[in-house]
Write a protein that holds these residues in place. Structure first.
Motif, PDB file in Angstrom:
ATOM      1  N   VAL A 266       0.834  -1.206   0.000  1.00 42.77           N
ATOM      2  CA  VAL A 266       0.000   0.000   0.000  1.00 42.77           C
ATOM      3  C   VAL A 266       0.868   1.255   0.000  1.00 42.77           C
ATOM      4  N   GLY A 267       1.877   1.262   0.884  1.00 37.81           N
ATOM      5  CA  GLY A 267       2.720   2.450   1.020  1.00 37.81           C
ATOM      6  C   GLY A 267       3.399   2.837  -0.286  1.00 37.81           C
ATOM      7  N   SER A 268       3.956   1.849  -0.983  1.00 34.71           N
ATOM      8  CA  SER A 268       4.662   2.187  -2.224  1.00 34.71           C
ATOM      9  C   SER A 268       3.689   2.695  -3.286  1.00 34.71           C
ATOM     10  N   GLU A 269       2.459   2.197  -3.254  1.00 31.60           N
ATOM     11  CA  GLU A 269       1.457   2.687  -4.190  1.00 31.60           C
ATOM     12  C   GLU A 269       1.057   4.130  -3.839  1.00 31.60           C
ATOM     13  N   VAL A 270       0.993   4.428  -2.553  1.00 25.00           N
ATOM     14  CA  VAL A 270       0.702   5.805  -2.129  1.00 25.00           C
ATOM     15  C   VAL A 270       1.790   6.754  -2.654  1.00 25.00           C
ATOM     16  N   VAL A 271       3.042   6.331  -2.530  1.00 27.30           N
ATOM     17  CA  VAL A 271       4.149   7.170  -3.013  1.00 27.30           C
ATOM     18  C   VAL A 271       4.040   7.381  -4.518  1.00 27.30           C
ATOM     19  N   ARG A 272       3.760   6.279  -5.234  1.00 23.45           N
ATOM     20  CA  ARG A 272       3.659   6.360  -6.685  1.00 23.45           C
ATOM     21  C   ARG A 272       2.576   7.352  -7.109  1.00 23.45           C
TER      22      ARG A 272
ATOM     23  N   VAL B 255       7.728  14.112   2.795  1.00 25.48           N
ATOM     24  CA  VAL B 255       9.020  14.518   3.374  1.00 25.48           C
ATOM     25  C   VAL B 255       9.775  13.377   4.037  1.00 25.48           C
ATOM     26  N   GLY B 256       9.158  12.219   4.187  1.00 27.00           N
ATOM     27  CA  GLY B 256       9.880  11.102   4.804  1.00 27.00           C
ATOM     28  C   GLY B 256       9.060   9.833   4.791  1.00 27.00           C
ATOM     29  N   ILE B 257       9.780   8.715   4.695  1.00 26.32           N
ATOM     30  CA  ILE B 257       9.129   7.402   4.682  1.00 26.32           C
ATOM     31  C   ILE B 257       9.852   6.521   5.691  1.00 26.32           C
TER      32      ILE B 257
ATOM     33  N   ARG C 133      13.821   0.237  -3.712  1.00 24.26           N
ATOM     34  CA  ARG C 133      12.432   0.618  -4.012  1.00 24.26           C
ATOM     35  C   ARG C 133      12.460   1.555  -5.208  1.00 24.26           C
ATOM     36  N   PRO C 134      12.293   0.970  -6.401  1.00 24.68           N
ATOM     37  CA  PRO C 134      12.488   1.761  -7.618  1.00 24.68           C
ATOM     38  C   PRO C 134      11.512   2.927  -7.684  1.00 24.68           C
ATOM     39  N   GLY C 135      12.022   4.035  -8.185  1.00 24.32           N
ATOM     40  CA  GLY C 135      11.157   5.191  -8.420  1.00 24.32           C
ATOM     41  C   GLY C 135      10.950   6.065  -7.204  1.00 24.32           C
ATOM     42  N   ILE C 136      11.546   5.698  -6.060  1.00 31.04           N
ATOM     43  CA  ILE C 136      11.378   6.530  -4.871  1.00 31.04           C
ATOM     44  C   ILE C 136      12.741   7.100  -4.473  1.00 31.04           C
ATOM     45  N   ASP C 137      12.776   8.400  -4.251  1.00 36.18           N
ATOM     46  CA  ASP C 137      14.011   9.078  -3.845  1.00 36.18           C
ATOM     47  C   ASP C 137      14.555   8.435  -2.561  1.00 36.18           C
TER      48      ASP C 137
END
Lengths: 448, 448
Positions: free
Chosen positions: B28-34, B54-56, B65-69
């Motif tokens: 769920v979290g990675s989808e929220v970021v996307r 601002v933070g995970i 985790r591809p695509g996330i800074d």
């Protein structure tokens, strides 16, 4: 100063009840009064402050309304909405005027407004939203679409983090009752309408329902919310159900379909050739065939349902009674409690969201499938002539079924997806062909 | 002072973005970021201010985790929720701790919270609601029940002016997938569970789903909202689906029913003998037979649906995908936009409503119908003996079907409405009868 105003002035403003004025006391209004009386303690507990009904504007005072304090009635709606002690105004008169002027006056005088008025919201919602924004008050309208079915809040709030791509609704109970009856009984439109009128499912003047005006108003409201854009009733392409025949319904059945009057709101797909191009919306109300396996196909009688597709949430459906005094009153009271809570917290709920400013594309651009019945001469080469006519207009045929009768024959054609403009041009050309005696019916096929 | 804090301090607080901290970066979290990345512009427009992640907080930094800074990740969740510049915290870790402590710390530091944590809300929701109230912040949790299906807002707001009498939900996709498969394939529980695990519809340790714990947590949340009372997971009577056999499903089919794992929340009826007596609620999760004509019967696969009955609105149903990354992320983002809007307006949304303080009645008091299969001796007088046993316990039999086999026979009995206590006593007594070889199965019949 009236007695009520004196009383208001003498009560601690922090604990005094929130005062409610009601405009209209018909089927919905009288039910709102009954529930405010019967469930007042619960509603007050949920708000955090009692709700007090202080006035009911009606057209005529001489009707008896059992169970309601006669002192509450007034014919001076103008004065009622301007009363200093009124916090919340519920409008269930319907129609454009005087409803609009009264709502605007109420908001100008600082009251939050709950309305069930789909016609007004569809015609001139932006004026109301702008006035609410300016006055810092709420304008809530859950009852305006699909009766008690919570659909406004889900679109305005629950799905506000998602991209809604399509909203397809059965949002008019009268037409759904008629079409469902025609499907079950095999009866024609006129006799089924008469039966619906007898049973109270259709009004004496059924125009607003059967011509699709009511559904079109709701489609405008739904698409405004779903697509964060301004869509009015005039933007909605509209066909009613008066031309739907028992033959159409039988044809639908042969295809494994049912005929429903649908309100269809769609966001155009991203064009791979121009991914940054502005996407448009299409908003239309018309009878259509949908597969019996579609969740909307099982919505029978006077029930309503709204089927929503969005990018992340996928396919959702909301189902329930679409009209009637108690269901509509439930939606009105849900809004009343919510705007009362917002008032106590000192901040209104979500206002208009029209930032996306999507334009409404003309019906000719809509892409869907079609079911056509043609009466044709039963001579060699007919099918080739007709197939060529479709091909010339770039409408691809999926299936053809030929039913021979003495001398002439009937062709039932289902197309692949094509634009409405291409299909209309095809139909026009078919009508000009010698071998085509009659275009019996043309109906869109949706939900696949 | 960190770089980010310096940056925050130097930006005009009226126009600076609202800052979001995310706890957990799984499905769920990675989808929220996307979605925050892809649809950030739209979300910002809907809020009226940009949202900035601002933070995970994650457990381990070494996962790619591809695509996330990568600079956004931290293992110090405690520090993240206490950061001065964080306005909104999204919790998608799940479980009781550390989720509870982190949510409480976030609220204490002034952040509004969005959570999908059904287990925590069911176990200790009141602690969270109290803390939110005290801090004047929001606690939203649409994703905690039935994934993307908007059900929390409808209960909390749309239906808040009505009296909800019953909420019946298919709220666990795993068990619905298994039962649906068993119905379609005629297969047994164990093999269908294995298949569900292979397809990713059931977890390696399926206990929370198949034993009904997940559904019980959701039932607690739904009944708290529906009945304005505090109901915890421990208040919920719970039976899983591990004992459901292919024979049960075949028996259901013979009755025109399907077997579903239902979460049932009911308000007791007004007792005509004591109309002012406090009404209680019953909350239970168990497999049950429901007629195929019931709207919930058609909910197939891993879909969820919630069926609500209320005094005025009547029967409503909400249907959609009950789980999965994108649907759950849709619900989370809908909440995020809403709490962000509330923050800009300076007032939180609705808090806990538990004024009604209804007590949860024990399962023995629940009144419903039952389907029993008994293996009995095939001798004269068996039916009379058994019928007498039911009568002695005041359970009235509606139908009996006898299926003879060599030497012994099977009796299928469907009762009229009876209390669970009376039925349990009957079953106990049946087991003591010489003529009863085995009580093969007992299942409740609902939705009629």
């Amino acid at each position: 100063m009236t007695n009520q105003q004196q009383q208001a002035a003498s009560v601690d403003p922090v604990t005094r009840p929130l005062r409610v004025a009601l405009l209209g006391c018909g089927v919905v209004g009288s039910e709102v009064v009954r529930l405010l009386n019967e469930q007042g303690r619960d509603l007050g507990a949920r708000v955090g402050r009692p709700l007090e009904l202080v006035g009911i504007a009606v057209r005529r005072l001489n009707r008896t309304r059992p169970g309601i304090d006669p002192a509450l009635f007034t014919t001076d709606a103008e004065e009622l909405v301007r009363r200093e002690d009124v916090d919340l105004v519920v409008e269930v008169i319907g129609g454009i005027e005087p409803a609009r002027s009264l709502i605007l006056a109420a908001m100008e005088h600082g009251a939050s407004v709950v309305t069930a008025n789909k016609a007004l919201l569809a015609e001139d919602g932006s004026t109301l939203f702008t006035a609410a924004e300016k006055a810092g008050v709420d304008l809530y309208f859950e009852a305006a679409v699909a009766g008690a079915i919570p659909i406004i809040r889900p679109l305005r709030e629950s799905l506000v983090g998602d991209e809604i791509t399509s909203v397809i609704g059965i949002v008019n109970g009268t037409t759904n009752f008629i079409l469902d009856k025609m499907d079950i009984d095999g009866a024609g439109f006129a006799e089924t309408l008469a039966e619906a009128q007898e049973l109270g499912y259709a009004e004496a003047d059924p125009t607003a329902d059967i011509e699709g005006f009511d559904a079109a108003a709701k489609a405008a409201i739904l698409s405004s919310l779903a697509f964060h854009s301004r869509v009015t009733g005039a933007d909605v392409y509209r066909e009613g159900i008066t031309d739907v025949t028992s033959t159409d319904i039988a044809s639908a059945r042969e295809m494994g379909c049912v005929v429903k009057l649908l309100a269809i709101c769609q966001l155009s797909e991203v064009d791979p050739a121009a991914p940054d191009a502005e996407r448009t919306v299409s908003v239309r109300v018309h009878p259509a065939m949908i597969p019996r396996s579609h969740p909307l196909a099982g919505v029978g009688g006077a029930y309503n349902a709204v089927f929503v597709e969005s990018r992340s949430a996928g396919r959702l459906m909301f189902y329930g009674p679409g009209a009637g005094g108690p269901p509509t009153a439930s939606a009105v009271l849900g809004d009343l409690v919510t705007v009362a809570r917002n008032r106590l917290r000192g901040a209104p709920g979500p206002g208009e969201s029209s930032y996306a400013r999507r334009t409404v594309s003309p019906i000719g651009d809509v892409v869907t499938r079609y079911h056509l019945s043609l009466e044709v001469a039963d001579v060699a080469g007919v099918l080739a002539t007709i197939a060529l006519c479709f091909a010339e207009h770039e409408v691809s045929i999926q299936t053809v079924r030929q039913q021979g009768r003495e001398g002439d024959a009937q062709l039932v054609i289902v197309t692949h997806r094509a634009t409405d403009a291409a299909l209309s041009a095809t139909v026009e050309a078919l009508r000009g062909l010698d071998v085509v005696q009659q275009v019996i019916s043309v109906m869109r096929v949706e939900g696949e």
